[in-house]
Design a protein around this motif. Structure first.
Motif, PDB file in Angstrom:
ATOM      1  N   TYR A   1      59.876  66.411 100.540  1.00 35.76           N
ATOM      2  CA  TYR A   1      60.647  66.421  99.303  1.00 35.76           C
ATOM      3  C   TYR A   1      61.296  65.054  99.118  1.00 35.76           C
ATOM      4  CZ  TYR A   1      59.804  71.390  99.572  1.00 35.76           C
ATOM      5  OH  TYR A   1      59.195  72.617  99.644  1.00 35.76           O
ATOM      6  N   SER A   2      60.504  64.084  98.718  1.00 34.12           N
ATOM      7  CA  SER A   2      60.964  62.704  98.586  1.00 34.12           C
ATOM      8  C   SER A   2      62.075  62.557  97.552  1.00 34.12           C
ATOM      9  CB  SER A   2      59.811  61.782  98.208  1.00 34.12           C
ATOM     10  OG  SER A   2      58.857  61.763  99.219  1.00 34.12           O
ATOM     11  N   ASN A   3      61.954  63.277  96.449  1.00 35.61           N
ATOM     12  CA  ASN A   3      62.975  63.164  95.412  1.00 35.61           C
ATOM     13  C   ASN A   3      64.319  63.659  95.925  1.00 35.61           C
ATOM     14  OD1 ASN A   3      61.017  62.164  93.688  1.00 35.61           O
ATOM     15  ND2 ASN A   3      60.666  64.123  92.689  1.00 35.61           N
TER      16      ASN A   3
ATOM     17  N   LYS B   1      65.287  63.810  99.037  1.00 35.56           N
ATOM     18  CA  LYS B   1      65.721  62.829 100.042  1.00 35.56           C
ATOM     19  C   LYS B   1      66.316  61.599  99.371  1.00 35.56           C
ATOM     20  CE  LYS B   1      63.667  59.905 103.566  1.00 35.56           C
ATOM     21  NZ  LYS B   1      62.409  59.512 104.173  1.00 35.56           N
ATOM     22  N   ASN B   2      65.667  61.090  98.334  1.00 32.81           N
ATOM     23  CA  ASN B   2      66.139  59.894  97.639  1.00 32.81           C
ATOM     24  C   ASN B   2      67.459  60.132  96.910  1.00 32.81           C
ATOM     25  OD1 ASN B   2      63.944  58.436  98.550  1.00 32.81           O
ATOM     26  ND2 ASN B   2      62.738  58.825  96.713  1.00 32.81           N
ATOM     27  N   VAL B   3      67.606  61.311  96.322  1.00 32.39           N
ATOM     28  CA  VAL B   3      68.861  61.637  95.630  1.00 32.39           C
ATOM     29  C   VAL B   3      70.005  61.748  96.632  1.00 32.39           C
ATOM     30  CG1 VAL B   3      70.060  63.464  94.347  1.00 32.39           C
ATOM     31  CG2 VAL B   3      67.788  62.716  93.623  1.00 32.39           C
TER      32      VAL B   3
ATOM     33  N   TYR C   1      70.240  60.199  99.430  1.00 32.87           N
ATOM     34  CA  TYR C   1      70.519  58.821  99.842  1.00 32.87           C
ATOM     35  C   TYR C   1      71.329  58.098  98.762  1.00 32.87           C
ATOM     36  CZ  TYR C   1      69.781  53.980 101.250  1.00 32.87           C
ATOM     37  OH  TYR C   1      69.979  52.671 101.601  1.00 32.87           O
ATOM     38  N   ALA C   2      70.911  58.248  97.517  1.00 32.98           N
ATOM     39  CA  ALA C   2      71.586  57.570  96.404  1.00 32.98           C
ATOM     40  C   ALA C   2      73.033  58.038  96.250  1.00 32.98           C
ATOM     41  CB  ALA C   2      70.810  57.795  95.103  1.00 32.98           C
TER      42      ALA C   2
ATOM     43  N   ASN D   1      74.853  58.919  98.725  1.00 31.22           N
ATOM     44  CA  ASN D   1      75.495  58.663 100.021  1.00 31.22           C
ATOM     45  C   ASN D   1      75.816  59.936 100.790  1.00 31.22           C
ATOM     46  OD1 ASN D   1      75.527  55.786  99.800  1.00 31.22           O
ATOM     47  ND2 ASN D   1      77.199  55.983  98.349  1.00 31.22           N
TER      48      ASN D   1
ATOM     49  N   TYR E   1      70.710  67.535  88.515  1.00 34.62           N
ATOM     50  CA  TYR E   1      69.278  67.271  88.657  1.00 34.62           C
ATOM     51  C   TYR E   1      68.469  68.535  88.399  1.00 34.62           C
ATOM     52  CZ  TYR E   1      70.475  62.807  90.742  1.00 34.62           C
ATOM     53  OH  TYR E   1      70.959  61.542  90.948  1.00 34.62           O
TER      54      TYR E   1
ATOM     55  N   GLN F   1      55.519  66.436  97.073  1.00 31.95           N
ATOM     56  CA  GLN F   1      54.508  65.417  96.825  1.00 31.95           C
ATOM     57  C   GLN F   1      53.418  65.360  97.870  1.00 31.95           C
ATOM     58  OE1 GLN F   1      56.999  61.988  96.332  1.00 31.95           O
ATOM     59  NE2 GLN F   1      57.834  62.734  94.425  1.00 31.95           N
TER      60      GLN F   1
END
Length: 67
Positions: A2-4, A6-8, A10-11, A13, A56, A65
């Motif tokens: 689930y890259s999205n 994970k990225n959210v 991270y973004a 924090n 989101y 993905q």
């Protein structure tokens, strides 16, 4: 994976330990869920979508993905 999601995280924090504590699991389990090794439960899914990241779209966050 689930890259999205994970990225959210991270973004925003949000560290894996914080995410794991939010879900009520250990860090390794939370990581396995994001990696797609272990499935998210429906209550975890709802909690993430409604409480942690309501701004989101769920389809975006949980776009697997690797499929």
């Amino acid at each position: 994976m689930y890259s999205n999601l994970k990225n959210v995280l991270y973004a925003k924090n949000i560290e894996m330990k914080q995410f794991a504590d939010f879900l009520g699991v250990n860090r390794k389990t939370a990581w396995n869920k994001i990696q797609g090794v272990t499935d998210f439960t429906y209550p975890e899914f709802k909690k993430i979508c409604n409480l942690l990241l309501p701004e989101y779209n769920a389809d975006y966050l949980f776009d697997d993905q690797s499929a």
